[in-house]
Design an enzyme around this catalytic site. Structure first.
Site, PDB file in Angstrom:
ATOM      1  CG  ASP A  98       1.464   9.361  -5.997  1.00  0.00           C
ATOM      2  OD1 ASP A  98       1.472   8.538  -6.922  1.00  0.00           O
ATOM      3  OD2 ASP A  98       2.475   9.705  -5.364  1.00  0.00           O
ATOM      4  CG  ASP A 194       3.504   4.414  -7.970  1.00  0.00           C
ATOM      5  OD1 ASP A 194       4.344   5.048  -7.334  1.00  0.00           O
ATOM      6  OD2 ASP A 194       3.365   3.174  -7.874  1.00  0.00           O
ATOM      7  CD  GLU A 259       8.139   6.109  -9.532  1.00  0.00           C
ATOM      8  OE1 GLU A 259       9.034   5.974  -8.713  1.00  0.00           O
ATOM      9  OE2 GLU A 259       7.040   5.539  -9.424  1.00  0.00           O
ATOM     10  CG  HIS A 321       8.053   9.010  -1.646  1.00  0.00           C
ATOM     11  ND1 HIS A 321       8.060   9.553  -2.903  1.00  0.00           N
ATOM     12  CD2 HIS A 321       7.448   7.816  -1.773  1.00  0.00           C
ATOM     13  CE1 HIS A 321       7.478   8.731  -3.746  1.00  0.00           C
ATOM     14  NE2 HIS A 321       7.093   7.674  -3.084  1.00  0.00           N
ATOM     15  CG  ASP A 322      10.292   5.987  -3.510  1.00  0.00           C
ATOM     16  OD1 ASP A 322       9.663   5.622  -2.501  1.00  0.00           O
ATOM     17  OD2 ASP A 322       9.771   6.110  -4.635  1.00  0.00           O
TER      18      ASP A 322
HETATM   19  C1  GLC Z   1       6.916   4.072  -6.604  1.00  0.00           C
HETATM   20  C2  GLC Z   1       6.724   4.868  -5.335  1.00  0.00           C
HETATM   21  C3  GLC Z   1       7.160   4.048  -4.167  1.00  0.00           C
HETATM   22  C4  GLC Z   1       6.307   2.802  -4.097  1.00  0.00           C
HETATM   23  C5  GLC Z   1       6.359   2.035  -5.413  1.00  0.00           C
HETATM   24  C6  GLC Z   1       5.269   1.007  -5.511  1.00  0.00           C
HETATM   25  O1  GLC Z   1       8.240   3.868  -6.892  1.00  0.00           O
HETATM   26  O2  GLC Z   1       7.410   6.077  -5.428  1.00  0.00           O
HETATM   27  O3  GLC Z   1       7.098   4.742  -2.943  1.00  0.00           O
HETATM   28  O4  GLC Z   1       6.742   1.990  -3.059  1.00  0.00           O
HETATM   29  O5  GLC Z   1       6.206   2.871  -6.540  1.00  0.00           O
HETATM   30  O6  GLC Z   1       4.031   1.641  -5.672  1.00  0.00           O
END
Ligand code: GLC
Length: 535
Positions: A98, A194, A259, A321-322
């Site tokens: 990641d 990310d 993402e 995970h979010d």
């Molecule tokens: C992304 C991750 C999340 C994190 C955020 C800031 O959305 O999936 O878990 O808190 O970015 O890095």
């Protein structure tokens, strides 16, 4: 053109803190993952994406990095990582890291130096301004934070302790590219990127235009009464996607999984509009809020097939995970969970399964007050029922509870006295050991589906064609590859359905009863048919 491996694979997301604790400190670790590789391999998983395990103050559990090239002690050592990569490769599996490129922790030495003065060597490594503009952070409220040392404000797209790097500074960009190169050189098979859509911001820091939109949505990040025009999706971010792709290409085929919150046409732009020469894969988060109806999924498949035809490949993801776990969204209904995975593993796309999905783990409701996740603290003044009504999980601890391996202490996750988050009390029923020996369990259904997916090339490489004229509540599609055809049918209703099909042979089936040429589906049942092409 043959598909690259990452267009044909099956991804499993591991949140390392919660997967398996090998050293009894209550926190999952890299050696824990190594110990569970055979489980994943037997399940039929090919690629593992691991959420960040680099050095970090862990205020956002690894998404706030203080050293990109080291492994946080609680997760292990660089040696453990190397071993994990080698062990995975020996089993024919891939490891994807990641990469949090947009921001560091405020405890990163770069930021500590940057904030000391306006003229230190790292002064321009972050985004500093004398006065804030009107931009709102992704989590709401101004993303500008005051640093008295410089009498200036720095920009943080997410939370205040995650300052954004300045990619217009060539040194920053080069350093981050070198970090990617470092891991690729060590043998990793790619990266999940990310919040990649925020990497570049408008050079002139123009104010965002007003909008009536209150809350950001999965497919539209605008909200908090502004259109996120100048802090997201700048043309430079799209160019950067291509640069990263070229870097990866130097190492052979490497996965880049972005993402990017936004509409499907925007996701396509990040992939390279005409040719797939940008990010190889991008999440479409709209589907995380799926509605469990045949009509919803038909529309989803239609849209995806239109937006991401070959050589593009979509990703099918229903939890992470979010966000809320899919089992929670399905009201804990096992039949529905089987159907959802049937779809996920037989459509044209790369499935991404969040750890615990395969056994039907569900959210654990926890109070905001004691949350370890920083997000709920930001929203503690809003009554919880507001989020419940929106179907939104604000306290991400609820979807990050430890993996449920067996019926033993702490669900077999850890031998420590206390685990970092509590174990879901349903672990005696919902666990790997139990479901492994239960005929018809979710785990065994997914295992069977993954087996079919790996043996049937048509599922990994074939085209998808929706069936028309099916009764309400039934979803069906064909997968075609050369002379092969598979038909997939799913009954989304709670009533049995009879369907008369005009095909000749049915070589195998999952769950559906076949009587001559009539397929009889119980409620929420599904079937796969393999047949020679129609004459
Ligand atoms: C992304 C991750 C999340 C994190 C955020 C800031 O959305 O999936 O878990 O808190 O970015 O890095």
């Amino acid at each position: 053109m043959p598909y690259p491996w990452y267009h044909k694979t099956t991804i499993y997301q591991i949140y390392p803190r919660s997967f398996y604790d090998s050293n009894a400190d209550g926190i999952g670790d890299l050696r824990g993952i190594i110990q569970k590789l055979d489980y994943l391999n037997r399940l039929g998983i090919e690629t593992i994406w691991i959420s960040p395990f680099f050095s970090s103050p862990q205020r956002d559990f690894g998404y706030d990095i203080s050293d990109y090239l080291s492994v946080s002690e609680e997760y292990g050592t660089p040696g453990d990582l190397k071993e994990l990569i080698d062990e995975a490769h020996q089993r024919g599996m891939k490891i994807v890291l990641d990469l949090v490129m947009n921001h560091t922790s405020d405890q990163h030495p770069w930021f500590k130096e940057s904030r000391t003065s306006r003229d230190n060597p790292k002064a321009d490594w972050y985004l500093w301004r004398d006065k804030p503009n009107n931009w709102q952070s992704m989590t709401g409220g101004s993303g500008w934070h005051y640093a008295p040392e410089r009498d200036q404000y720095y920009w943080a797209s997410f939370l205040g302790f995650q300052p954004d790097l300045n990619y217009r500074n060539p040194q920053v960009k080069q350093t981050m590219l070198d970090i990617a190169r470092h891991w690729l050189g060590m043998g990793v098979d790619g990266f999940r990127l990310d919040i990649f859509n925020v990497i570049y911001k408008d050079a002139g820091y123009r104010d965002n235009p007003f909008s009536l939109k209150i809350a950001p949505a999965e497919n539209d990040p605008s909200g908090y009464f502004q259109e996120m025009k100048y802090n997201l999706n700048q043309p430079q971010s799209i160019r950067f996607a291509k640069e990263l792709r070229s870097l990866c290409d130097e190492f052979g085929e490497r996965m880049l999984l972005g993402e990017i919150g936004g509409k499907q046409d925007l996701l396509r732009i990040y992939m390279g509009e005409q040719a797939n020469n940008g990010l190889g894969l991008v999440f479409d988060f709209g589907m995380l809020r799926f509605k469990f109806t045949a009509e919803y999924f038909r529309k989803l498949l239609e849209d995806i097939e239109f937006q991401f035809p070959p050589p593009f490949m979509p990703v099918y993801v229903f939890s992470n995970h979010d966000r809320r776990r899919s089992m929670d969204r399905l009201g804990g209904d096992l039949r529905k969970a089987k159907l959802l995975h049937m779809l996920q593993l037989t459509v044209r796309g790369v499935p991404c399964i969040y750890y615990g999905e395969e056994i039907g783990m569900t959210n654990l409701r926890l109070p905001f007050r004691s949350a370890l996740d920083p997000i709920p603290h930001k929203f503690k003044f809003i009554p919880r029922f507001v989020f419940d009504r929106m179907g939104t999980t604000i306290n991400r601890d609820e979807v990050r509870t430890p993996m449920q391996w067996d019926e033993r202490h702490h669900a077999g996750f850890s031998k420590a006295e206390r685990t970092w988050l509590p174990i879901h009390p349903n672990y005696r029923e919902v666990n790997v050991e139990k479901e492994s020996v239960q005929a018809g369990s979710l785990l065994n259904t997914i295992r069977a589906l993954l087996k079919i997916r790996s043996s049937e090339r048509v599922l990994r490489e074939g085209s998808l064609c929706l069936m028309d004229g099916l009764p309400k509540g039934i979803l069906g599609y064909h997968r075609h590859h050369k002379a092969e055809t598979l038909g997939i049918l799913m009954n989304f209703t709670d009533q049995p359905r009879l369907l008369t099909m005009k095909y000749r042979e049915c070589l195998f089936k999952v769950a559906a009863t076949v009587e001559k040429k009539t397929l009889k589906f119980g409620s929420f049942e599904q079937g796969i048919e393999k047949r020679s092409p129609l004459s």
